[in-house]
Design a protein around this motif. Structure first.
Motif, PDB file in Angstrom:
ATOM      1  N   THR A  60     -70.356  78.438   9.590  1.00 24.31           N
ATOM      2  CA  THR A  60     -70.214  79.919  10.173  1.00 24.31           C
ATOM      3  C   THR A  60     -71.554  80.381  10.037  1.00 24.31           C
ATOM      4  O   THR A  60     -72.198  80.606   8.988  1.00 24.31           O
ATOM      5  CB  THR A  60     -69.239  80.791   8.960  1.00 24.31           C
ATOM      6  N   GLY A  61     -71.818  81.099  11.228  1.00 24.42           N
ATOM      7  CA  GLY A  61     -73.252  81.896  11.235  1.00 24.42           C
ATOM      8  C   GLY A  61     -73.299  83.220  10.418  1.00 24.42           C
ATOM      9  O   GLY A  61     -72.073  84.041  10.488  1.00 24.42           O
ATOM     10  N   GLY A  62     -74.464  83.345   9.871  1.00 23.63           N
ATOM     11  CA  GLY A  62     -74.396  84.561   9.057  1.00 23.63           C
ATOM     12  C   GLY A  62     -74.480  86.065   9.912  1.00 23.63           C
ATOM     13  O   GLY A  62     -74.228  86.997   9.345  1.00 23.63           O
ATOM     14  N   PHE A  63     -75.046  85.888  11.167  1.00 20.59           N
ATOM     15  CA  PHE A  63     -75.094  87.136  11.857  1.00 20.59           C
ATOM     16  C   PHE A  63     -73.669  87.384  12.491  1.00 20.59           C
ATOM     17  O   PHE A  63     -73.253  88.513  12.469  1.00 20.59           O
ATOM     18  CB  PHE A  63     -76.136  87.098  12.769  1.00 20.59           C
ATOM     19  N   LEU A  64     -73.237  86.411  13.347  1.00 17.71           N
ATOM     20  CA  LEU A  64     -72.350  86.740  14.018  1.00 17.71           C
ATOM     21  C   LEU A  64     -70.722  86.514  13.315  1.00 17.71           C
ATOM     22  O   LEU A  64     -69.586  86.993  13.709  1.00 17.71           O
ATOM     23  CB  LEU A  64     -72.087  85.878  15.343  1.00 17.71           C
ATOM     24  N   ARG A  65     -70.877  85.734  12.058  1.00 16.27           N
ATOM     25  CA  ARG A  65     -69.696  85.684  11.353  1.00 16.27           C
ATOM     26  C   ARG A  65     -68.786  84.921  12.350  1.00 16.27           C
ATOM     27  O   ARG A  65     -67.621  84.907  12.157  1.00 16.27           O
ATOM     28  CB  ARG A  65     -69.102  86.743  10.853  1.00 16.27           C
ATOM     29  N   GLN A  66     -69.291  83.706  13.339  1.00 16.96           N
ATOM     30  CA  GLN A  66     -68.374  83.108  14.096  1.00 16.96           C
ATOM     31  C   GLN A  66     -68.634  81.657  13.588  1.00 16.96           C
ATOM     32  O   GLN A  66     -69.486  81.148  13.439  1.00 16.96           O
ATOM     33  CB  GLN A  66     -68.477  83.334  15.615  1.00 16.96           C
ATOM     34  N   GLY A  67     -67.615  80.761  13.866  1.00 19.70           N
ATOM     35  CA  GLY A  67     -67.539  79.420  13.796  1.00 19.70           C
ATOM     36  C   GLY A  67     -68.651  78.699  14.295  1.00 19.70           C
ATOM     37  O   GLY A  67     -69.028  79.025  15.550  1.00 19.70           O
ATOM     38  N   ASN A  68     -69.535  78.047  13.879  1.00 16.42           N
ATOM     39  CA  ASN A  68     -70.252  76.967  14.596  1.00 16.42           C
ATOM     40  C   ASN A  68     -70.346  75.742  13.701  1.00 16.42           C
ATOM     41  O   ASN A  68     -69.469  75.378  12.931  1.00 16.42           O
ATOM     42  CB  ASN A  68     -71.888  77.595  14.585  1.00 16.42           C
ATOM     43  N   ALA A  69     -71.368  74.629  14.557  1.00 12.85           N
ATOM     44  CA  ALA A  69     -71.181  73.218  13.663  1.00 12.85           C
ATOM     45  C   ALA A  69     -72.353  72.838  13.351  1.00 12.85           C
ATOM     46  O   ALA A  69     -73.348  73.027  13.943  1.00 12.85           O
ATOM     47  CB  ALA A  69     -70.702  72.405  14.784  1.00 12.85           C
ATOM     48  N   THR A  70     -72.581  72.297  12.102  1.00 16.24           N
ATOM     49  CA  THR A  70     -73.785  71.595  11.615  1.00 16.24           C
ATOM     50  C   THR A  70     -73.687  70.003  11.418  1.00 16.24           C
ATOM     51  O   THR A  70     -72.505  69.416  11.115  1.00 16.24           O
ATOM     52  CB  THR A  70     -74.070  72.145  10.223  1.00 16.24           C
ATOM     53  N   ILE A  71     -74.530  69.446  12.494  1.00 15.31           N
ATOM     54  CA  ILE A  71     -74.842  68.033  12.433  1.00 15.31           C
ATOM     55  C   ILE A  71     -75.889  67.555  11.918  1.00 15.31           C
ATOM     56  O   ILE A  71     -76.853  67.972  11.921  1.00 15.31           O
ATOM     57  CB  ILE A  71     -74.614  67.744  14.280  1.00 15.31           C
ATOM     58  N   LEU A  72     -75.340  66.493  11.122  1.00 14.64           N
ATOM     59  CA  LEU A  72     -76.506  65.738  10.211  1.00 14.64           C
ATOM     60  C   LEU A  72     -76.631  64.444  10.942  1.00 14.64           C
ATOM     61  O   LEU A  72     -75.796  63.715  11.170  1.00 14.64           O
ATOM     62  CB  LEU A  72     -76.048  65.610   8.834  1.00 14.64           C
ATOM     63  N   VAL A  73     -77.810  64.152  11.151  1.00 13.53           N
ATOM     64  CA  VAL A  73     -78.422  62.654  11.497  1.00 13.53           C
ATOM     65  C   VAL A  73     -79.369  62.303  10.722  1.00 13.53           C
ATOM     66  O   VAL A  73     -80.514  62.969  10.597  1.00 13.53           O
ATOM     67  CB  VAL A  73     -78.828  62.659  13.037  1.00 13.53           C
ATOM     68  N   GLY A  74     -79.181  61.190   9.936  1.00 15.02           N
ATOM     69  CA  GLY A  74     -80.285  60.581   9.195  1.00 15.02           C
ATOM     70  C   GLY A  74     -80.787  59.131   9.983  1.00 15.02           C
ATOM     71  O   GLY A  74     -79.941  58.524  10.469  1.00 15.02           O
ATOM     72  N   THR A  75     -81.846  59.268  10.301  1.00 16.26           N
ATOM     73  CA  THR A  75     -82.551  58.114  11.015  1.00 16.26           C
ATOM     74  C   THR A  75     -83.937  57.816  10.724  1.00 16.26           C
ATOM     75  O   THR A  75     -84.603  58.578  10.275  1.00 16.26           O
ATOM     76  CB  THR A  75     -82.415  58.798  12.712  1.00 16.26           C
ATOM     77  N   GLU A  76     -84.412  56.885  11.070  1.00 14.04           N
ATOM     78  CA  GLU A  76     -86.016  56.535  11.051  1.00 14.04           C
ATOM     79  C   GLU A  76     -86.791  57.659  11.937  1.00 14.04           C
ATOM     80  O   GLU A  76     -86.509  57.982  12.809  1.00 14.04           O
ATOM     81  CB  GLU A  76     -86.301  54.997  11.630  1.00 14.04           C
ATOM     82  N   GLU A  77     -88.027  57.805  11.242  1.00 13.85           N
ATOM     83  CA  GLU A  77     -88.978  58.652  11.895  1.00 13.85           C
ATOM     84  C   GLU A  77     -89.150  58.542  13.262  1.00 13.85           C
ATOM     85  O   GLU A  77     -89.412  59.592  14.123  1.00 13.85           O
ATOM     86  CB  GLU A  77     -90.318  58.953  10.782  1.00 13.85           C
ATOM     87  N   LYS A  78     -89.228  57.315  13.743  1.00 13.85           N
ATOM     88  CA  LYS A  78     -89.713  57.026  14.989  1.00 13.85           C
ATOM     89  C   LYS A  78     -88.543  57.698  16.025  1.00 13.85           C
ATOM     90  O   LYS A  78     -88.861  57.554  17.107  1.00 13.85           O
ATOM     91  CB  LYS A  78     -90.094  55.632  15.282  1.00 13.85           C
ATOM     92  N   ASN A  79     -87.349  57.635  15.506  1.00 14.20           N
ATOM     93  CA  ASN A  79     -86.208  57.990  16.426  1.00 14.20           C
ATOM     94  C   ASN A  79     -86.004  59.542  16.546  1.00 14.20           C
ATOM     95  O   ASN A  79     -85.447  59.980  17.466  1.00 14.20           O
ATOM     96  CB  ASN A  79     -84.844  57.469  15.904  1.00 14.20           C
TER      97      ASN A  79
END
Ligand code: 2BA
Length: 111
Positions: free
Chosen positions: A35-54
């Motif tokens: 949830t965004g702290g300013f609008l207080r609306q739902g959003n999504a946080t996407i995590l991607v672990g990958t090699e630095e070159k990618n």
């Protein structure tokens, strides 16, 4: 092999398309509902672990799939305004495409 974690905060409307595009590019991802702290609306946080070159490729996928949109928020009245006649004027807020943080990962452990 240096691993980085790409944390992108995106709009809910873009999240599924982004995850599909990442998968098509060969990248695993995790979606967290946030949830965004300013609008207080739902959003999504996407995590991607990958090699630095990618990382540039991941950033390009994020850029292609996350769009700027206008949202409206209604400011809350201050204490002094509550008793007086108060006309609520929604304000326009431009959101997105994505807010991205790239972090170095010390180690990756699967157990
Ligand atoms: P929100 O905090 O709900 O913010 C939504 C949009 O509101 C922001 O879009 C920005 O255009 C505007 N905004 C935010 N704070 C503001 C303020 N104090 N005054 C006026 N306008 C403001 P984006 O910049 O695209 O951010 C989208 C979402 O990304 C944010 O949602 C928040 O969840 C996250 N985010 C942005 N910057 C961040 C940061 N430095 N750290 C952590 N999360 C962040």
């Amino acid at each position: 092999m240096a691993i980085q974690l790409v944390i992108s905060i995106v709009q809910t409307e873009d999240a599924d398309q982004l995850i599909s595009a990442l998968r098509d590019g060969g990248f695993s991802s995790t979606k967290i509902s946030t949830t965004g702290g300013f609008l207080r609306q739902g959003n999504a946080t996407i995590l991607v672990g990958t090699e630095e070159k990618n990382v540039p490729q991941v950033l390009a996928i994020i850029r292609r799939n996350c769009h700027t949109r206008i949202q409206y928020m209604t400011p809350l009245p201050t204490a002094g305004e509550i008793s007086a006649p108060y006309i609520v004027e929604p304000i326009e807020v431009e959101v997105g495409g994505a807010v991205v943080f790239v972090l170095d990962v010390e180690s990756v452990i699967r157990s």
